[in-house]
Design a protein around this motif. Structure first.
Motif, PDB file in Angstrom:
ATOM      1  N   GLY A 141       0.830  -1.188   0.000  1.00  0.00           N
ATOM      2  CA  GLY A 141       0.000   0.000   0.000  1.00  0.00           C
ATOM      3  C   GLY A 141       0.875   1.253   0.000  1.00  0.00           C
ATOM      4  N   THR A 143       0.683   5.879  -0.237  1.00  0.00           N
ATOM      5  CA  THR A 143       0.032   7.160  -0.476  1.00  0.00           C
ATOM      6  C   THR A 143       1.087   8.206  -0.807  1.00  0.00           C
ATOM      7  N   CYS A 158      -3.343   4.147  -2.437  1.00  0.00           N
ATOM      8  CA  CYS A 158      -4.011   2.860  -2.267  1.00  0.00           C
ATOM      9  C   CYS A 158      -3.578   2.318  -0.913  1.00  0.00           C
ATOM     10  N   ARG A 159      -4.489   2.334   0.050  1.00  0.00           N
ATOM     11  CA  ARG A 159      -4.157   1.967   1.429  1.00  0.00           C
ATOM     12  C   ARG A 159      -4.423   0.498   1.734  1.00  0.00           C
ATOM     13  N   CYS A 221      -9.145   0.426  -4.776  1.00  0.00           N
ATOM     14  CA  CYS A 221      -8.370   1.674  -4.747  1.00  0.00           C
ATOM     15  C   CYS A 221      -8.826   2.593  -5.882  1.00  0.00           C
TER      16      CYS A 221
END
Length: 250
Positions: A141, A143, A158-159, A221
């Motif tokens: 993940g 950001t 996309c976390r 995402c």
């Protein structure tokens, strides 16, 4: 009167700097929030300089900050995972760049989550564009977070950990297919067809379309790019951020 003179001089200096292609200082910070060591990699686009040698080690819950170029720069940053140093080389389960610690301009092996950056463009507006791409698949993940910018400067990324839900046909396992899922391939990487890779007759916004594989990434995402001609759900126009953070496992 003195303060007005200082303000005028500062404004003129800033305008002169922009005229010569030099922009205000910006810091790039790479943060590792993952519960394991990652080896960030940086690849500049053609015509732009390599930053930080193209790669380094970053232990869990640590960060590394360095000055961004003061003229236009664009490129990508990703995490290499599952890496093993050996005799000056570095071999990684995901994101490997030819077995090197410092990628020195080389790209990474897919699947890998990519931060795509374009700094200091837009002339006097000094715009910074950024986003997260799953076009080459997913490994961690991520950001991208701007600080102290003007205008529209959202956190994008996309976390979700997509290795936990990756379809069987897209899974990358290590080592040699017997271990845990370490990455989730794109449809292009898994099957290599022109249609899924948006190549040849499919290389246009009209013919390059989402697939059931890119839709898997998009559902999880929606802010990320998931195929070559995708449009993310959030737009931005961020002017002159003082810092741009790329955060793994955010």
């Amino acid at each position: 009167m003195a303060s007005s003179t200082f303000l005028f001089a500062s404004t003129m200096l800033a305008m002169m700097s922009l005229a010569f292609g030099q922009y205000p200082p910006m810091t790039l910070t790479v943060v590792n929030n993952c519960p394991f060591t990652v080896w960030p990699a940086i690849q500049a686009n053609s015509g732009h300089g390599v930053l930080e040698g193209g790669g380094f080690e970053l232990r869990t819950l640590s960060h590394r900050s360095f000055p961004a170029p003061t003229s236009h720069w664009s490129g990508r940053i990703w995490a290499r995972t599952g890496c093993t140093p050996a005799g000056g080389a570095l071999h990684c389960a995901t994101g490997d760049c030819g077995g090197r610690l410092q990628c020195g301009g080389l790209g990474g092996a897919s699947p890998a989550t990519l931060a795509q950056l374009s700094l200091h463009h837009g002339g006097h507006l000094d715009l910074t564009s950024y986003g997260v791409s799953l076009v080459d698949g997913f490994n961690v993940g991520m950001t991208v977070t701007p600080h102290e910018g003007r205008g529209t400067c959202p956190v994008l990324g996309c976390r979700v950990d997509l290795t936990a839900t990756c379809p069987d046909v897209l899974q990358l396992r290590a080592p040699a297919g017997r271990g845990q899922v370490v990455g989730c391939k794109s449809g292009c990487a898994a099957f290599g067809t022109d249609e899924l890779c948006c190549r040849n007759m499919y290389n246009s916004p009209r013919t390059c379309r989402a697939s059931k594989y890119s839709e898997f990434f998009k559902r999880a995402c929606p802010q990320a790019f998931t195929y070559a001609h995708d449009s993310p759900s959030l737009t931005h126009e961020c002017t002159a951020p003082r810092e741009l953070k790329v955060i793994f496992c955010h």
